[in-house]
Design an enzyme around this catalytic site. Sequence first.
Site, mmCIF file in Angstrom:
data_model
loop_
_atom_site.group_PDB
_atom_site.id
_atom_site.type_symbol
_atom_site.label_atom_id
_atom_site.label_comp_id
_atom_site.label_asym_id
_atom_site.label_seq_id
_atom_site.Cartn_x
_atom_site.Cartn_y
_atom_site.Cartn_z
ATOM 1 N N GLU A 56 0.837 -1.210 0.000
ATOM 2 C CA GLU A 56 0.000 0.000 0.000
ATOM 3 C C GLU A 56 0.869 1.255 0.000
ATOM 4 O OE1 GLU A 56 -3.127 -0.368 -1.255
ATOM 5 O OE2 GLU A 56 -3.387 -1.809 0.362
ATOM 6 N N THR B 76 2.956 2.025 -2.003
ATOM 7 C CA THR B 76 4.282 1.742 -2.562
ATOM 8 C C THR B 76 4.348 2.096 -4.038
ATOM 9 O OG1 THR B 76 3.449 -0.521 -2.695
ATOM 10 C CG2 THR B 76 5.038 -0.055 -0.961
ATOM 11 N N GLY C 178 -16.934 4.309 -4.358
ATOM 12 C CA GLY C 178 -16.487 4.792 -3.057
ATOM 13 C C GLY C 178 -16.145 3.673 -2.088
ATOM 14 N N ALA C 179 -15.995 2.454 -2.599
ATOM 15 C CA ALA C 179 -15.694 1.309 -1.741
ATOM 16 C C ALA C 179 -14.228 0.913 -1.851
ATOM 17 C CB ALA C 179 -16.592 0.133 -2.116
ATOM 18 N N GLY C 180 -13.441 1.722 -2.558
ATOM 19 C CA GLY C 180 -12.017 1.430 -2.682
ATOM 20 C C GLY C 180 -11.727 0.288 -3.637
ATOM 21 N N LEU C 181 -12.634 0.040 -4.581
ATOM 22 C CA LEU C 181 -12.426 -1.059 -5.523
ATOM 23 C C LEU C 181 -12.115 -0.549 -6.927
ATOM 24 C CD1 LEU C 181 -15.250 -3.435 -4.213
ATOM 25 C CD2 LEU C 181 -12.822 -3.416 -3.612
ATOM 26 N N SER D 48 -13.255 4.077 -10.680
ATOM 27 C CA SER D 48 -12.842 5.108 -11.642
ATOM 28 C C SER D 48 -11.722 4.594 -12.545
ATOM 29 C CB SER D 48 -12.448 6.405 -10.933
ATOM 30 O OG SER D 48 -11.548 6.164 -9.901
ATOM 31 N N ASP E 239 -3.904 0.808 -9.723
ATOM 32 C CA ASP E 239 -5.301 0.473 -9.992
ATOM 33 C C ASP E 239 -5.544 0.268 -11.486
ATOM 34 O OD1 ASP E 239 -5.334 1.098 -7.322
ATOM 35 O OD2 ASP E 239 -6.408 2.985 -7.562
HETATM 36 C C1 GLA Z 1 -5.110 4.453 -4.303
HETATM 37 C C2 GLA Z 1 -4.285 4.908 -5.500
HETATM 38 C C3 GLA Z 1 -3.213 3.872 -5.848
HETATM 39 C C4 GLA Z 1 -2.390 3.485 -4.620
HETATM 40 C C5 GLA Z 1 -3.312 3.160 -3.444
HETATM 41 C C6 GLA Z 1 -2.546 2.936 -2.168
HETATM 42 O O1 GLA Z 1 -5.848 3.316 -4.643
HETATM 43 O O2 GLA Z 1 -5.117 5.115 -6.623
HETATM 44 O O3 GLA Z 1 -2.398 4.359 -6.882
HETATM 45 O O4 GLA Z 1 -1.471 4.488 -4.306
HETATM 46 O O5 GLA Z 1 -4.264 4.177 -3.201
HETATM 47 O O6 GLA Z 1 -1.771 1.797 -2.252
#
Ligand code: GLA
Length: 384
Positions: A35, A37, A124-127, A130, A174
Amino acid sequence: MSDLGHRLATGFAATFGGEPDGVVRAPGRVNLIGEHTDYNDGFVLPCAIPVETRIAWRARPTRQVRVTAIEYGGETDMFDLDAIPHHPGGGWRDYVRGMVSTMMAAGATLHGADLAIVGDIPRGAGLSSSASLEVAVGHAMAAAARITLSPKTIAVQAQAAENQFVGVKCGVMDQLASAASVAEAALLIDCRDLATRTVPIPADVAILIIQSGVVRGLVEGHYNRRRAECEAAAAAMGVAALRDADLAMIAVSNMSAVLAARARHIVSENARVIAAAEALAADDLRTLGSLMADSHASMRDDFGITVAKVDDLADIANHAIAELAHGEGGARMTGGGFGGAIVAITRTDAALAVAEAVRLRYRTPSGDVPDVMIVSAAAGAGPM
Ligand code: GLA
């Protein structure tokens, strides 16, 4: 036809009439470990998940792009390829406009197109809904222009669209996870040269994504601050990126305690990613699980991106795995931080019991049972 496929076909016909020339898809992702990184030129280990954005496309004999977002109540957009300004309302339209604009700036010869968009990635769930939208737009516009772009090219352009057009300074993880993942495998990415290695996920391993219900507030401000701290720590040690630092360099540097802690997270996390890829490949879920728990502790204590509820949730999941899966697996917060989801890995035959235990023992800030998805790794983006 699947629900998404059905909504796409009827939405396309209702908006543009007739049938599309083709359909492309781009999945969301979950990060197993690594994370913050990515923008430090380091290592990450995400995989694509079986929720996605789909775009039905049809080439147009003009320079116009017409778009409808079916899940936004059929909202539409229209712009000309030769001048792509931001949309005054921002939102999903700027991800589409930004991707098309970035592809053109990178030299792609694009044609006009009709695009209908659907998706089932919870926002908005971090998946990475976008990132998946950007990557899907890249595939659709390339297909309409009859050009082929590699997954890496699309990912890099999608990241540039987000950095430069949308204005979020994210790394490349992502977009590359959505573009280049392989089914039944995680993707080990070296974010310095974008080299990737697929790490097969054994068939009896399950991935759980559990939502804390903590809405990620002010994420961009926090995210950009961490990025700036990492850059300052690298500069203090005279290295190009924290990828190039080690714990001994941190120990002898005279940077502040906060910057040293940030650097410690990145340096130790990079090592954990490499070790985790090896453990996963060797089907050693005990080692993988303890690396995940260490990653969470490092995000909490050194990088300062967890919140108390997410710490509780990760603890609950780690305890459940210890009790119900004989310690085979582990859990950690996943994604940018300050709320969002945790990811847990365990044996398939223990996954339901672990999910049940977490649903019993954790409550979201509004008192609800948390959402749990049990997934296996999906394939990266492409035509359907
Ligand atoms: C978000 C960012 C990614 C990454 C993560 C953390 O998802 O879009 O590029 O930096 O946070 O690991």
